[in-house]
Design a protein around this motif. Structure first.
Motif, PDB file in Angstrom:
ATOM      1  N   VAL A   1       5.459  10.339   3.827  1.00  0.00           N
ATOM      2  CA  VAL A   1       4.914   9.203   4.578  1.00  0.00           C
ATOM      3  C   VAL A   1       5.504   9.256   5.977  1.00  0.00           C
ATOM      4  CG1 VAL A   1       4.755   6.689   4.726  1.00  0.00           C
ATOM      5  CG2 VAL A   1       4.710   7.818   2.491  1.00  0.00           C
TER       6      VAL A   1
ATOM      7  N   CYS B   1       4.587  13.126  -2.033  1.00  0.00           N
ATOM      8  CA  CYS B   1       3.986  12.894  -0.719  1.00  0.00           C
ATOM      9  C   CYS B   1       5.030  12.697   0.375  1.00  0.00           C
ATOM     10  CB  CYS B   1       3.057  11.686  -0.767  1.00  0.00           C
ATOM     11  SG  CYS B   1       3.929  10.115  -0.856  1.00  0.00           S
TER      12      CYS B   1
ATOM     13  N   VAL C   1       0.839  -1.202   0.000  1.00  0.00           N
ATOM     14  CA  VAL C   1       0.000   0.000   0.000  1.00  0.00           C
ATOM     15  C   VAL C   1       0.874   1.254   0.000  1.00  0.00           C
ATOM     16  CG1 VAL C   1      -1.661   1.327   1.371  1.00  0.00           C
ATOM     17  CG2 VAL C   1      -2.005  -1.119   1.035  1.00  0.00           C
ATOM     18  N   VAL C   2       1.903   1.261   0.827  1.00  0.00           N
ATOM     19  CA  VAL C   2       2.807   2.419   0.883  1.00  0.00           C
ATOM     20  C   VAL C   2       3.486   2.622  -0.469  1.00  0.00           C
ATOM     21  CG1 VAL C   2       4.971   3.286   1.886  1.00  0.00           C
ATOM     22  CG2 VAL C   2       3.191   2.338   3.371  1.00  0.00           C
ATOM     23  N   ARG C   3       4.007   1.554  -1.051  1.00  0.00           N
ATOM     24  CA  ARG C   3       4.680   1.672  -2.356  1.00  0.00           C
ATOM     25  C   ARG C   3       3.739   2.201  -3.427  1.00  0.00           C
ATOM     26  NH1 ARG C   3       6.483  -3.505  -1.175  1.00  0.00           N
ATOM     27  NH2 ARG C   3       8.504  -3.446  -0.166  1.00  0.00           N
ATOM     28  N   ALA C   4       2.525   1.679  -3.458  1.00  0.00           N
ATOM     29  CA  ALA C   4       1.543   2.115  -4.462  1.00  0.00           C
ATOM     30  C   ALA C   4       1.187   3.587  -4.270  1.00  0.00           C
ATOM     31  CB  ALA C   4       0.290   1.241  -4.388  1.00  0.00           C
ATOM     32  N   TYR C   5       0.988   3.998  -3.026  1.00  0.00           N
ATOM     33  CA  TYR C   5       0.631   5.384  -2.756  1.00  0.00           C
ATOM     34  C   TYR C   5       1.772   6.325  -3.146  1.00  0.00           C
ATOM     35  CZ  TYR C   5      -1.241   9.523  -0.562  1.00  0.00           C
ATOM     36  OH  TYR C   5      -1.717  10.784  -0.354  1.00  0.00           O
ATOM     37  N   VAL C   6       2.990   5.971  -2.760  1.00  0.00           N
ATOM     38  CA  VAL C   6       4.146   6.810  -3.082  1.00  0.00           C
ATOM     39  C   VAL C   6       4.353   6.879  -4.595  1.00  0.00           C
ATOM     40  CG1 VAL C   6       6.669   6.996  -2.860  1.00  0.00           C
ATOM     41  CG2 VAL C   6       5.265   6.499  -0.852  1.00  0.00           C
TER      42      VAL C   6
ATOM     43  N   ALA D   1       2.040   6.749  -6.834  1.00  0.00           N
ATOM     44  CA  ALA D   1       0.971   7.575  -7.396  1.00  0.00           C
ATOM     45  C   ALA D   1       1.072   9.040  -6.962  1.00  0.00           C
ATOM     46  CB  ALA D   1      -0.387   7.009  -6.999  1.00  0.00           C
ATOM     47  N   HIS D   2       1.778   9.305  -5.873  1.00  0.00           N
ATOM     48  CA  HIS D   2       1.876  10.659  -5.313  1.00  0.00           C
ATOM     49  C   HIS D   2       3.348  10.969  -5.023  1.00  0.00           C
ATOM     50  CE1 HIS D   2      -2.131   9.093  -4.294  1.00  0.00           C
ATOM     51  NE2 HIS D   2      -2.534  10.316  -4.563  1.00  0.00           N
TER      52      HIS D   2
END
Length: 83
Positions: free
Chosen positions: A56, A54, A43-48, A50-51
């Motif tokens: 974290v 960002c 989840v962290v990898r996917a979010y980073v 995409a953003h």
């Protein structure tokens, strides 16, 4: 691709002066904890990804090595770990 083993965690645990066998942790807890960590890493990898701009923040991470497993992208190369 992330390696199947988290050698940083194993190395860190080896530096702690404690016999972890005393905890008598059941194998199913070890497996579910590892699966939970992998899911959160994904989840962290996917979010980073995409953003890219960002930040974290992993509050209360203790001895967690997620920061090393989920490296910041090149656009945000500075990683800080609170003491």
């Amino acid at each position: 691709m992330v390696p199947a083993t988290d050698t940083d965690s194993a190395d860190l645990a080896d530096t702690v002066d404690y016999d972890f066998r005393k905890l008598k942790v059941k194998p199913n807890l070890v497996v579910t904890t590892a699966l939970r960590a992998k899911k959160l890493d994904d989840v962290v990898r996917a979010y980073v990804a995409a953003h890219s701009g960002c930040v974290v923040l992993d509050l209360g991470c203790g001895l967690d090595t997620r920061m090393f497993r989920c490296e910041p992208p090149p656009a945000n190369p500075v990683a800080h770990r609170a003491a």
